[in-house]
Design an enzyme around this catalytic site. Structure first.
Site, PDB file in Angstrom:
ATOM      1  N   LYS A  97      14.752  20.397 -41.836  1.00 61.46           N
ATOM      2  CA  LYS A  97      14.854  21.398 -42.903  1.00 61.46           C
ATOM      3  C   LYS A  97      16.323  21.479 -43.311  1.00 61.46           C
ATOM      4  O   LYS A  97      17.203  21.146 -42.514  1.00 61.46           O
ATOM      5  CB  LYS A  97      14.391  22.759 -42.351  1.00 61.46           C
ATOM      6  CG  LYS A  97      13.984  23.750 -43.398  1.00 61.46           C
ATOM      7  CD  LYS A  97      12.518  23.643 -43.755  1.00 61.46           C
ATOM      8  CE  LYS A  97      12.182  24.606 -44.878  1.00 61.46           C
ATOM      9  NZ  LYS A  97      10.768  24.544 -45.256  1.00 61.46           N
ATOM     10  N   GLY A 194      -1.026  38.431 -52.343  1.00 57.58           N
ATOM     11  CA  GLY A 194      -0.117  37.503 -53.016  1.00 57.58           C
ATOM     12  C   GLY A 194      -0.915  36.451 -53.747  1.00 57.58           C
ATOM     13  O   GLY A 194      -1.504  35.568 -53.125  1.00 57.58           O
ATOM     14  N   VAL A 195      -0.952  36.576 -55.087  1.00 59.40           N
ATOM     15  CA  VAL A 195      -1.736  35.604 -55.860  1.00 59.40           C
ATOM     16  C   VAL A 195      -0.797  34.748 -56.712  1.00 59.40           C
ATOM     17  O   VAL A 195      -0.919  34.661 -57.928  1.00 59.40           O
ATOM     18  CB  VAL A 195      -2.851  36.279 -56.700  1.00 59.40           C
ATOM     19  CG1 VAL A 195      -4.014  36.661 -55.806  1.00 59.40           C
ATOM     20  CG2 VAL A 195      -2.345  37.502 -57.461  1.00 59.40           C
ATOM     21  N   GLY A 196       0.157  34.125 -56.030  1.00 60.71           N
ATOM     22  CA  GLY A 196       1.083  33.186 -56.671  1.00 60.71           C
ATOM     23  C   GLY A 196       0.447  31.808 -56.703  1.00 60.71           C
ATOM     24  O   GLY A 196      -0.774  31.679 -56.858  1.00 60.71           O
ATOM     25  N   VAL A 198      -0.289  29.416 -54.397  1.00 61.63           N
ATOM     26  CA  VAL A 198      -1.385  29.117 -53.461  1.00 61.63           C
ATOM     27  C   VAL A 198      -2.504  30.152 -53.588  1.00 61.63           C
ATOM     28  O   VAL A 198      -3.685  29.819 -53.642  1.00 61.63           O
ATOM     29  CB  VAL A 198      -0.873  29.079 -52.000  1.00 61.63           C
ATOM     30  CG1 VAL A 198      -2.001  28.754 -51.044  1.00 61.63           C
ATOM     31  CG2 VAL A 198       0.264  28.074 -51.841  1.00 61.63           C
TER      32      VAL A 198
HETATM   33  P1  NAD Z   1       4.601  32.130 -54.757  1.00 63.84           P
HETATM   34  O1  NAD Z   1       5.989  32.664 -54.803  1.00 63.84           O
HETATM   35  O2  NAD Z   1       4.097  31.302 -55.883  1.00 63.84           O
HETATM   36  O3  NAD Z   1       3.558  33.337 -54.564  1.00 63.84           O
HETATM   37  C1  NAD Z   1       3.786  34.435 -53.767  1.00 63.84           C
HETATM   38  C2  NAD Z   1       3.162  35.639 -54.452  1.00 63.84           C
HETATM   39  O4  NAD Z   1       3.272  36.757 -53.573  1.00 63.84           O
HETATM   40  C3  NAD Z   1       3.883  36.036 -55.746  1.00 63.84           C
HETATM   41  O5  NAD Z   1       2.941  36.187 -56.785  1.00 63.84           O
HETATM   42  C4  NAD Z   1       4.566  37.363 -55.399  1.00 63.84           C
HETATM   43  O6  NAD Z   1       4.640  38.239 -56.491  1.00 63.84           O
HETATM   44  C5  NAD Z   1       3.636  37.898 -54.336  1.00 63.84           C
HETATM   45  N1  NAD Z   1       4.233  38.887 -53.435  1.00 63.84           N
HETATM   46  C6  NAD Z   1       5.488  38.969 -52.974  1.00 63.84           C
HETATM   47  N2  NAD Z   1       5.625  40.037 -52.174  1.00 63.84           N
HETATM   48  C7  NAD Z   1       4.402  40.630 -52.095  1.00 63.84           C
HETATM   49  C8  NAD Z   1       3.890  41.749 -51.404  1.00 63.84           C
HETATM   50  N3  NAD Z   1       4.655  42.510 -50.629  1.00 63.84           N
HETATM   51  N4  NAD Z   1       2.578  42.063 -51.561  1.00 63.84           N
HETATM   52  C9  NAD Z   1       1.769  41.312 -52.343  1.00 63.84           C
HETATM   53  N5  NAD Z   1       2.218  40.224 -53.031  1.00 63.84           N
HETATM   54  C10 NAD Z   1       3.506  39.902 -52.910  1.00 63.84           C
HETATM   55  O7  NAD Z   1       4.488  31.343 -53.369  1.00 63.84           O
HETATM   56  P2  NAD Z   1       3.406  30.267 -52.948  1.00 63.84           P
HETATM   57  O8  NAD Z   1       3.936  28.919 -53.208  1.00 63.84           O
HETATM   58  O9  NAD Z   1       2.073  30.671 -53.485  1.00 63.84           O
HETATM   59  O10 NAD Z   1       3.418  30.459 -51.356  1.00 63.84           O
HETATM   60  C11 NAD Z   1       2.808  31.586 -50.766  1.00 63.84           C
HETATM   61  C12 NAD Z   1       3.081  31.570 -49.272  1.00 63.84           C
HETATM   62  O11 NAD Z   1       2.558  30.374 -48.689  1.00 63.84           O
HETATM   63  C13 NAD Z   1       4.573  31.569 -48.925  1.00 63.84           C
HETATM   64  O12 NAD Z   1       4.756  32.307 -47.735  1.00 63.84           O
HETATM   65  C14 NAD Z   1       4.888  30.098 -48.663  1.00 63.84           C
HETATM   66  O13 NAD Z   1       5.974  29.943 -47.778  1.00 63.84           O
HETATM   67  C15 NAD Z   1       3.595  29.643 -48.034  1.00 63.84           C
HETATM   68  N6  NAD Z   1       3.335  28.201 -48.210  1.00 63.84           N
HETATM   69  C16 NAD Z   1       3.234  27.675 -49.454  1.00 63.84           C
HETATM   70  C17 NAD Z   1       2.957  26.323 -49.617  1.00 63.84           C
HETATM   71  C18 NAD Z   1       2.800  25.711 -50.987  1.00 63.84           C
HETATM   72  O14 NAD Z   1       2.253  24.605 -51.088  1.00 63.84           O
HETATM   73  N7  NAD Z   1       3.227  26.379 -52.047  1.00 63.84           N
HETATM   74  C19 NAD Z   1       2.790  25.491 -48.495  1.00 63.84           C
HETATM   75  C20 NAD Z   1       2.882  26.064 -47.217  1.00 63.84           C
HETATM   76  C21 NAD Z   1       3.164  27.424 -47.095  1.00 63.84           C
END
Ligand code: NAD
Length: 368
Positions: A97, A194-196, A198
């Site tokens: 990392k 969290g509906v980002g 993933v």
């Molecule tokens: P993202 O930033 O696209 O989505 C995260 C969402 O969570 C956002 O919409 C944000 O507004 C919301 N959020 C933040 N704080 C919050 C809270 N307190 N309550 C409710 N919602 C909240 O991130 P992502 O890429 O979707 O990743 C989500 C998680 O999965 C992260 O922890 C990331 O490390 C992990 N992850 C992601 C991947 C990937 O392929 N993107 C792979 C492995 C792990």
């Protein structure tokens, strides 16, 4: 006459207790590379935890750490996590990392990222980088001008989120099979926090199957859009732990499985994409087991992202990545069954499985 190589302003005690080397030996990190460039303002650390299984792959994070020690701790913890994630997923990759210290909104420049790329390149392929928090595809395009050891660039393996969500969905079904007697999530109450990137894909899979989906997010516009698109029920962020649910899927932040939330949490499965969900592994990993909750270890469950990166390194297709993400079903099923048979928390079983593979393959690689 003193040896001219002897560092004379370090005390004997300090020589014996170099804190960085001591930290490295705690979890047997192979190498740390401290990167500095006054011209561009680059201050970065690359941590290579273990390369027994292959080159160390893990993203670069850009963050305004309060101090350098915080950055060092983060990169060491995250790189070890990558060794475990890559190992348990059966990938021929080690764990590494990188962190760039600084405010991602203020400090970015082409020169900074190209200089960082030079440092990545100096490791000769022992470390392969990708995007992480605070880094965009265009930043990585600059890095790629100075090194070939980058994955996830635009036009290559692309956004890993759908593959991550597919793996989380598969692992969730394995938990359901053990907890409810079959794979079906139809009619199950699932809260996606969290509906980002993933979370939204996960919501789409769950609603398609007929689960009753609750969603929560700090961004009102995102919530409204996802709710309207998939018919999910919105829960205010401060009421998440009061919902009577079957499955809690943390897909935002880590450390939500903590003392305070566990007092209220009403679910029988915890299965989500967020990293480091257990605030304190040895406390909360045991606590969830005592409560009869199945916890799907995060690094095994959310490995779809790195599987997607590996497909690029190994020249494999997106179809391969999606099918490999489906294998997460078997991995999680095995972890949970072994946890129940041996009466050991799931996180410990997952750690053991990751360590066992590194050890076994390490022996395979010994000279004949
Ligand atoms: P993202 O930033 O696209 O989505 C995260 C969402 O969570 C956002 O919409 C944000 O507004 C919301 N959020 C933040 N704080 C919050 C809270 N307190 N309550 C409710 N919602 C909240 O991130 P992502 O890429 O979707 O990743 C989500 C998680 O999965 C992260 O922890 C990331 O490390 C992990 N992850 C992601 C991947 C990937 O392929 N993107 C792979 C492995 C792990």
């Amino acid at each position: 006459m003193k040896n001219s190589f002897e560092i004379q302003d370090i005390t004997a005690n300090e020589k014996q207790n170099n804190p960085v080397i001591a930290e490295m030996s705690k979890y047997n990190h192979e190498q740390l590379l401290f990167c500095n460039d006054n011209e561009t303002g680059l201050k970065a650390i690359i941590a290579v935890h273990n390369t027994v299984l292959g080159p160390a792959l893990g993203g670069t994070r850009m963050w305004a750490y309060n101090n350098e020690l915080e950055a060092l701790n983060d990169v060491m913890r995250l790189s070890r996590g990558m060794s475990y994630k890559n190992s348990i997923s059966g990938l021929n990759l080690g764990g590494g990392k990188a962190v760039i210290i600084g405010d991602a909104r203020k400090m970015k420049s082409e020169a900074l990222f190209r200089r960082f790329g030079k440092f990545v390149n100096s490791l000769g392929g022992k470390y392969i980088t990708a995007e992480d928090v605070g880094i965009s595809p265009s930043d990585m395009s600059w890095v790629s001008m100075e090194t070939a050891h980058v994955v996830g660039l635009p036009g290559k393996s692309g956004d890993p989120s759908p593959v991550t969500a597919q793996g989380v969905y598969a692992g969730m079904k394995a938990c359901a099979n053990i907890q409810f007697g079959n794979d079906s999530l139809k009619g199950k109450k699932v809260l996606v926090q969290g509906v980002g990137h993933v979370g939204e894909y996960l919501v789409s899979y769950l609603t398609k199957e007929g689960a009753t989906v609750y969603i929560s997010d700090i961004h009102e516009d995102t919530l409204k859009r996802v709710s309207n698109t998939y018919g999910a029920k919105v829960v205010p962020i401060n009421e998440v732990y009061d919902v009577d649910m079957d499955i809690y899927a943390p897909c935002a932040l880590g450390a939500t499985v903590n003392d305070e939330n566990l007092l209220k949490l009403k679910c029988s499965i915890i299965s989500g994409a967020a990293n480091n969900q257990l605030a304190n592994e040895s406390v909360h990993g045991v606590e969830v087991m005592k409560k009869g909750i199945i916890y799907a270890p995060d690094f095994a469950l959310n490995a779809g992202g790195v599987i997607n990166c590996y497909s690029e390194v190994a020249g494999l297709s997106n179809t391969w990545a999606l099918s490999k993400a489906d294998d997460i079903y078997q991995t999680i099923y095995h972890i949970v069954k072994r946890s129940q048979n041996e009466n050991i928390p799931t996180y410990q079983i997952a750690n053991k499985m990751a360590e066992e593979r590194i050890e076994a393959i390490g022996k395979v690689k010994l000279p004949l």
